[in-house]
Design an enzyme around this catalytic site. Sequence first.
Site, PDB file in Angstrom:
ATOM      1  CG  ASN A 137      68.599 101.613 107.022  1.00 11.25           C
ATOM      2  OD1 ASN A 137      68.633 102.777 106.597  1.00 11.25           O
ATOM      3  ND2 ASN A 137      68.753 101.316 108.303  1.00 11.25           N
ATOM      4  CG  ASP A 145      78.865  92.062 111.450  1.00 12.01           C
ATOM      5  OD1 ASP A 145      78.666  92.696 110.386  1.00 12.01           O
ATOM      6  OD2 ASP A 145      79.922  92.163 112.103  1.00 12.01           O
ATOM      7  CB  VAL A 146      74.866  93.345 107.175  1.00  6.45           C
ATOM      8  CG1 VAL A 146      73.479  93.434 107.793  1.00  6.45           C
ATOM      9  CG2 VAL A 146      75.641  94.647 107.358  1.00  6.45           C
ATOM     10  CE1 TYR A 206      77.206 106.768 104.846  1.00  4.62           C
ATOM     11  CE2 TYR A 206      77.149 108.713 103.434  1.00  4.62           C
ATOM     12  CZ  TYR A 206      76.482 107.755 104.184  1.00  4.62           C
ATOM     13  OH  TYR A 206      75.110 107.780 104.269  1.00  4.62           O
ATOM     14  CE  LYS A 213      75.347 104.860 102.315  1.00  7.10           C
ATOM     15  NZ  LYS A 213      74.329 103.814 102.572  1.00  7.10           N
TER      16      LYS A 213
END
Length: 245
Positions: free
Chosen positions: A82, A55-56, A150, A154
């Site tokens: 990614n 789990d990043v 989101y 980003k």
Amino acid sequence: MPKTIIITGAGSGIGRATAEAFLEDGYRVGLIGRRVEPLKAAANDHENALILPCDVSKPDEVDAAFETALNAWGRLDVLFNNAGIGSFSTTVDEIPVDDWLNVVATNLTGSFLCARAAFRAMRTQTPQGGRIINNGSISAHAPRPGSAPYTSTKHAITGLTKSLSLDGRQFDICASQIDIGNALTEMAQAMTTGMPQPDGSVRPEAVMDVAHVASSVLHMASLPLDANVQFMTVMASKMPFIGRG
């Protein structure tokens, strides 16, 4: 000796397509993701694939995954940051705080933690250096309606990419960002039927084969460390981006 890459979010979509492209090109590939079965499917028993359940958003799990890869390979040439998630499209006043926290944890904190582990390895290995490629998004430039979590992450990825580029110069560590628009993956199927538009309408959008993303990342990774694609945008030609809104 084959070059090495770690790809996060490698069990599906862009991550899986990219992992398959790098394996085909002869890389040793570390596949990071939370679910083991999709990682196994992406690896497809390839001798150069290394499955790294992780789990990043968890620092200890990230460090353990990178340690496993480095113990197996001895060095890390490329990280493709990614892994990412979105949230339900709605205005900011209706977004649950937990949705915001979950998106930030995966998209931003996860990218930071993996970049941190990769940078540490690339700085200390011999020969020194490597490449970190971050998955930005068209949303790093122009938001979709109802996408505050989101889009915010980003935009932040762009800041992370620039900081890594600057900090990496003295260690031969290059950082890049690929901004992707409407690659047709399982998650993007909705784009073909209808997406909210800035004028309030819902309309289908043009999409492109995800293989074009994989080949673009492969090109970025193939450059010598004295050259860098700082930012690349690869998108469906007719999607509503130029002139969005």
